[in-house]
Enzyme design. Structure first.
Site, PDB file in Angstrom:
ATOM      1  N   CYS A 137       4.542  -2.449   9.485  1.00  0.00           N
ATOM      2  CA  CYS A 137       3.320  -1.675   9.304  1.00  0.00           C
ATOM      3  C   CYS A 137       2.108  -2.599   9.270  1.00  0.00           C
ATOM      4  O   CYS A 137       1.091  -2.343   9.935  1.00  0.00           O
ATOM      5  CB  CYS A 137       3.402  -0.864   8.005  1.00  0.00           C
ATOM      6  N   GLU A 160       7.148   3.597  12.864  1.00  0.00           N
ATOM      7  CA  GLU A 160       5.697   3.468  13.064  1.00  0.00           C
ATOM      8  C   GLU A 160       5.281   4.164  14.355  1.00  0.00           C
ATOM      9  O   GLU A 160       4.290   4.908  14.402  1.00  0.00           O
ATOM     10  CB  GLU A 160       5.295   1.992  13.115  1.00  0.00           C
TER      11      GLU A 160
END
Length: 606
Positions: free
Chosen positions: A202, A279
């Protein structure tokens, strides 16, 4: 023909030539032929010694396809362009709030497991920055008149991601003891490392995307509607969380925690890749209710794709492969040969090497002279298609003369068809190339045709390369060897020798389609000067890699080379809802990519 790619043959170079494709063993069972090829895999990705390269860096490099796919999602492209609808942006902020709360909780669990006080302090600082960002979200959303945490429930992609993070931080990892049995400092440190490993993607991905967004906001000035939000992520107060420096801090922490965990790197790699995929799914799940330039297949009923082969699809030129086969089968190696391969069938190794070197030298000298002659006239102020065509007409004559010399030299005589096919089966392709071809040709919902247009001397090599990936319906336009039985005669059936030949193939295929039909679009993918005419003739021309000679010649005749992602953002920025996206052939604009992952994400989607 690209004899420039073949250097003079020393004994060391001959060994290197044999390392261009994996585990190739000619049919004859002779020790001289059973060489193992160990360096082929290094040609696809250049990496340093694992001891010198950090764990975090290796994991990031191995996840490039996911990071590129995230960059090319409709949400990120629209956000970067500035025309993302406000409702979509609000939904994203709300989902991000749900995610950040979980992110802070995962940091808290990681801090509890960390054994070193410095590590605990680093994790605590990172968690505090997440809490600061949540405050920033609240303040920012208040200005927009909505409560992000109340208006939207977490969607399935957000829940899947947060469940993964909390499960990891709680020790619910395959191959790990149950959380209640994690008691020793080593086991706790290992769990902290696993948790940070699942969180690093992330940080790294947001730094990667944020850098792209920031540069575009600067070029677009204050008119970008999301400039304030992006600037907030770039300001001093939030640098700990979102910038490249913060990503590096988290990666350094991961490297420190994993120093003693060399036996657990497989688990860490799985966690990292899973987080990267989540993600990507997080960005894909944002409800973009508007026309977007990606994926291209969504906006067009039919796509006709053309691709070069040598060094566009492959990591080595096919000339090198044929040289390798010829050298391996040379009589000077002293192998036992069937009666069908007499001493007179093949050229002796010494003569073969000398002949190749002479051809390479002559090709290089004449090519250099030709390049200089193409750059003599004044550089074009705007795209000069006619001038480019005349220049490449000279290159076409040159390539045909070079091919004639190769045929007359007889260096290709006696190559075994089975050896060629086996070489094709183990030929190393560019990362993502085979996957793209498979996605296009095996997707029944995608109305696309694929044509490979190549200067390669022998189409059997290309067919075998793609057949190894289950692709047997390839439309190939290339030259062919002439055989007597299984052995080549040294003659070539010449079909595609030059830039003008490629252009002729391109135009012949397009006769089946109406150029003005906006539902049909043509794409040409190449890497060299020989592809330049087709690149500018296609609605969308895409260059793989960075050929300096292609750049020089193209720029001299007014061709503009634009990074594909930037070009798509500009196209999205200029778009008017309901008008469709227009691509103009002979515009003089050619797009550049660093990998096939970009092409895949653009055309097919993530």
């Amino acid at each position: 023909m690209r004899l420039l790619s073949i250097k003079p043959f020393s004994s060391v170079h001959l060994h290197l030539l044999r390392s261009n494709y994996r585990n190739f063993t000619p049919l004859r069972n002779n020790p001289n032929f059973n060489f193992k090829l160990s360096t082929a895999s290094s040609m696809t990705t250049k990496t340093n010694d694992p001891i010198e390269e950090s764990v975090a860096k290796r994991l990031w490099v191995s996840s490039q396809s996911e990071s590129i796919s995230s960059l090319y999602t409709p949400f990120v492209i629209s956000l970067a362009s500035g025309n993302l609808k406000i409702d979509t942006f609000r939904h994203y902020i709300a989902q991000d709030v749900h995610f950040l709360k979980c992110f802070a909780q995962a940091y808290e669990l990681a801090e509890e497991c960390a054994d070193d006080d410095a590590d605990k302090a680093s994790i605590r600082k990172l968690r505090e920055s997440v809490l600061q960002e949540l405050e920033m979200h609240g303040s920012f959303c208040q200005e927009w008149g909505f409560d992000a945490s109340k208006e939207t429930k977490p969607n399935s992609a957000t829940l899947k991601y947060t469940d993964f993070l909390l499960a990891t931080a709680s020790g619910k990892i395959e191959g790990l003891k149950s959380s209640e049995n994690i008691t020793t400092p080593f086991e706790k440190t290992k769990l902290a490392a696993y948790t940070i490993c699942a969180m690093v993607p992330c940080m790294r991905l947001y730094a990667f995307i944020g850098k792209k967004l920031e540069s575009l906001v600067d070029t677009n000035g204050s008119i970008h509607p999301y400039k304030k939000w992006i600037d907030n992520y770039s300001c001093e107060a939030f640098q700990v969380f979102i910038t490249l420096a913060a990503a590096l801090q988290t990666e350094n922490l991961l490297d420190k925690l994993s120093v003693t965990l060399t036996g657990e790197l497989d688990i860490m790699q799985k966690l990292y890749h899973q987080a990267m995929k989540l993600e990507m799914e997080f960005f894909l799940a944002q409800p973009v209710d508007q026309q977007t330039v990606v994926p291209l297949s969504k906006e067009h009923n039919r796509i006709t794709i053309f691709s070069d082969f040598d060094l566009t699809c492959t990591v080595v030129d096919s000339c090198t492969i044929f040289a390798d086969i010829a050298m391996a089968a040379s009589p000077d190696l002293g192998q036992d040969r069937p009666e069908s391969q007499s001493q007179n069938t093949k050229m002796p190794l010494t003569k073969l090497r000398n002949t190749w070197e002479a051809l390479v030298k002559q090709y290089a000298e004449e090519y250099e002279h030709l390049m200089k002659s193409m750059l003599v006239n004044q550089r074009a102020v705007k795209f000069d298609y006619e001038g480019l065509w005349k220049a490449l007409e000279k290159l076409s004559d040159f390539e045909k003369r070079a091919n004639t010399r190769v045929v007359e030299s007889k260096i290709l005589k006696g190559l075994n068809l089975n050896d060629i096919k086996r070489a094709g089966q183990h030929l190393v392709l560019q990362d993502g190339c085979m996957g793209f071809f498979q996605s296009v040709l095996k997707n029944q919902n995608l109305n696309a045709s694929m044509h490979v247009v190549s200067f390669c001397w022998c189409g059997d090599l290309i067919r075998s390369a793609f057949s190894s990936g289950g692709i047997d319906n390839l439309q190939l336009h290339a030259n062919e060897f002439i055989y007597e039985g299984l052995l080549s005669t040294g003659e070539i059936i010449k079909k595609v020798e030059s830039p003008l030949d490629k252009l002729q193939v391109f135009n012949n295929v397009l006769k089946e389609h109406i150029r003005c039909d906006q539902t049909n679009i043509t794409i040409y993918i190449g890497d060299s000067i020989g592809d330049l005419l087709c690149l500018v003739e296609a609605d969308i021309g895409i260059v793989v890699g960075s050929s300096s000679s292609l750049g020089k010649i193209g720029a001299h005749f007014g061709v503009s080379f634009v990074p594909l992602w930037l070009g798509l953002v500009m196209k999205q920025r200029e778009h008017k809802e309901g008008s469709g996206f227009r691509w103009n052939y002979r515009s003089g604009v050619v797009y550049t990519v660093s990998s096939w992952a970009e092409i895949h994400s653009f055309i097919v989607g993530s």
